[in-house]
Design a protein around this motif. Structure first.
Motif, PDB file in Angstrom:
ATOM      1  N   MET A 108      85.125  15.971  40.799  1.00 22.66           N
ATOM      2  CA  MET A 108      85.378  17.232  41.354  1.00 22.66           C
ATOM      3  C   MET A 108      86.875  17.720  41.946  1.00 22.66           C
ATOM      4  O   MET A 108      87.819  18.118  41.181  1.00 22.66           O
ATOM      5  N   LEU A 159      91.546  16.009  38.902  1.00 25.14           N
ATOM      6  CA  LEU A 159      92.897  17.670  38.076  1.00 25.14           C
ATOM      7  C   LEU A 159      94.223  17.127  37.797  1.00 25.14           C
ATOM      8  O   LEU A 159      94.659  16.099  38.108  1.00 25.14           O
ATOM      9  N   ARG A 167      84.916  24.454  46.919  1.00 24.79           N
ATOM     10  CA  ARG A 167      84.316  23.888  45.590  1.00 24.79           C
ATOM     11  C   ARG A 167      83.390  22.823  46.200  1.00 24.79           C
ATOM     12  O   ARG A 167      83.935  21.817  46.761  1.00 24.79           O
ATOM     13  N   TRP A 170      83.975  20.230  37.401  1.00 23.64           N
ATOM     14  CA  TRP A 170      84.162  21.743  36.480  1.00 23.64           C
ATOM     15  C   TRP A 170      82.761  21.682  35.562  1.00 23.64           C
ATOM     16  O   TRP A 170      83.680  22.316  34.613  1.00 23.64           O
ATOM     17  N   GLN A 209      85.251  18.980  31.485  1.00 25.02           N
ATOM     18  CA  GLN A 209      86.087  18.047  32.145  1.00 25.02           C
ATOM     19  C   GLN A 209      85.017  16.912  31.937  1.00 25.02           C
ATOM     20  O   GLN A 209      85.905  15.028  32.091  1.00 25.02           O
ATOM     21  N   LEU A 263      91.721  25.906  34.315  1.00 23.03           N
ATOM     22  CA  LEU A 263      92.259  26.061  35.913  1.00 23.03           C
ATOM     23  C   LEU A 263      93.371  27.452  36.859  1.00 23.03           C
ATOM     24  O   LEU A 263      93.431  27.557  37.768  1.00 23.03           O
ATOM     25  N   GLU A 300      86.839  30.985  41.584  1.00 20.82           N
ATOM     26  CA  GLU A 300      87.090  29.552  41.701  1.00 20.82           C
ATOM     27  C   GLU A 300      86.398  28.683  42.153  1.00 20.82           C
ATOM     28  O   GLU A 300      86.467  27.272  42.044  1.00 20.82           O
ATOM     29  N   GLU A 330      83.212  26.739  35.641  1.00 19.38           N
ATOM     30  CA  GLU A 330      82.508  25.922  34.450  1.00 19.38           C
ATOM     31  C   GLU A 330      83.319  26.062  33.634  1.00 19.38           C
ATOM     32  O   GLU A 330      83.966  26.892  33.174  1.00 19.38           O
ATOM     33  N   TYR A 331      84.095  24.675  33.367  1.00 14.86           N
ATOM     34  CA  TYR A 331      84.848  24.404  31.880  1.00 14.86           C
ATOM     35  C   TYR A 331      83.927  23.591  30.933  1.00 14.86           C
ATOM     36  O   TYR A 331      83.217  22.710  31.098  1.00 14.86           O
TER      37      TYR A 331
END
Length: 305
Positions: A82, A85, A95, A99, A103, A236, A243, A247-248
């Motif tokens: 997670m 980034l 969170r 993602w 990701q 992002l 947030e 999800e990506y």
């Protein structure tokens, strides 16, 4: 040309065994769905396996799956966390999970340096899709076509569960068989009249038994991972979603690449029947399906010697 199969398995829970659908035995000798995907990929010509997992699962994952597969083919690992980034970003307070699939594949940067296909750990795709994708990657490649992706287009009627609704990406193609867009469609079910219905208004007028759909089986070249890297920063920075839960996702990313003319996607139809453990009741159906494939001689009773 070397080719790699990437398996997204970071969603496997921290407790292996009961209730973890990716590790539910479905074959007569304890084989799980991942075993059959790897078998089909190697048979089609893929050379290497990359598992995307979480670091806290590494020891157990290797003991249960990875060490066994290492005896059959080269294996590497990528890690989806997670907090993995880009510089300057941090995890929002509250969170709880990584993602998404975009990701996950982004985590393969530096690990994947050859044409590759990516699949879910808990889906059975069949032999045809692996053969067609591998042929596309090897035969279609030129430096000028390095931005051309492909996907396995499953027939919608072959991907439904008898035990509840499913979500599928309905593919809209042009006349040459290239993907125009993906319509994420929720609540798809075969109703009592034997026809297919859904909860997504945009799809109600176009949804049909023979629609091609995405089952998250994509393939391309390493530059696609660069797209994911750059697009993740934009994702992002976008404050339009929650947030804590946004999800990506690969289908959405691919759709954006098509709309902005940064990539093209060839849809390769496969007529194999998909199955997976979406609901607890699906386990028996999957086991019965595997046994039927063994009886037809498609797989040996003992998958690995």
């Amino acid at each position: 040309m070397n080719t790699t199969l990437v398996i997204m398995a970071a969603g496997i829970g921290s407790r292996f065994g009961g209730g973890v659908k990716q590790l539910t035995p479905v074959g007569p000798n304890g084989e799980i769905i991942i075993d059959y995907s790897i078998h089909d990929a190697l048979e089609a010509g893929f050379d290497k396996i990359i598992f995307i997992i979480r670091k806290d699962l590494e020891k157990d994952f290797k003991e249960i799956i990875g060490n066994r597969i290492e005896k059959i083919a080269p294996v590497e690992y990528a890690y989806q966390e997670m907090d993995d980034l880009p510089e300057g970003f941090s995890v929002p307070e509250g969170r709880k999970k990584p993602w998404g699939t975009g990701q996950a594949v982004r985590c393969c940067k530096g690990v994947v340096n050859e044409p590759f296909a990516v699949i879910n750990a808990d889906d059975y795709y069949g032999k045809e899709a692996f053969v067609k994708i591998h042929e596309f990657l090897v035969e279609n490649y030129t430096p000028e076509k390095s931005k051309e992706l492909c996907m396995a287009g499953f027939i919608l009627g072959n991907t439904l569960s008898d035990n509840g609704t499913v979500t599928r990406g309905i593919c809209v193609e042009d006349e040459a068989g290239y993907l125009h867009r993906v319509i994420e469609t929720k609540g798809i079910i075969r109703n009592n009249q034997g026809t297919i219905d859904c909860d997504t208004e945009e799809s109600k007028d176009i949804i049909q038994e023979n629609n091609r759909v995405s089952m998250n089986m994509w393939a391309g070249y390493p530059c696609f991972i660069d797209y994911l890297e750059n697009g993740f920063k934009e994702f992002l920075l976008d404050d339009s979603g929650d947030e804590l839960t946004k999800e990506y996702l690969l289908p959405i990313i691919v759709d954006q690449l098509i709309k902005t003319n940064r990539a093209s996607v060839k849809v390769l139809e496969t007529t194999d029947k998909w199955f997976g453990v979406t609901y607890p009741e699906d386990k028996q159906i999957v086991q019965d399906s595997i046994n039927e494939l063994i009886e037809q001689g498609i797989y040996p009773e003992k998958l690995w010697k």
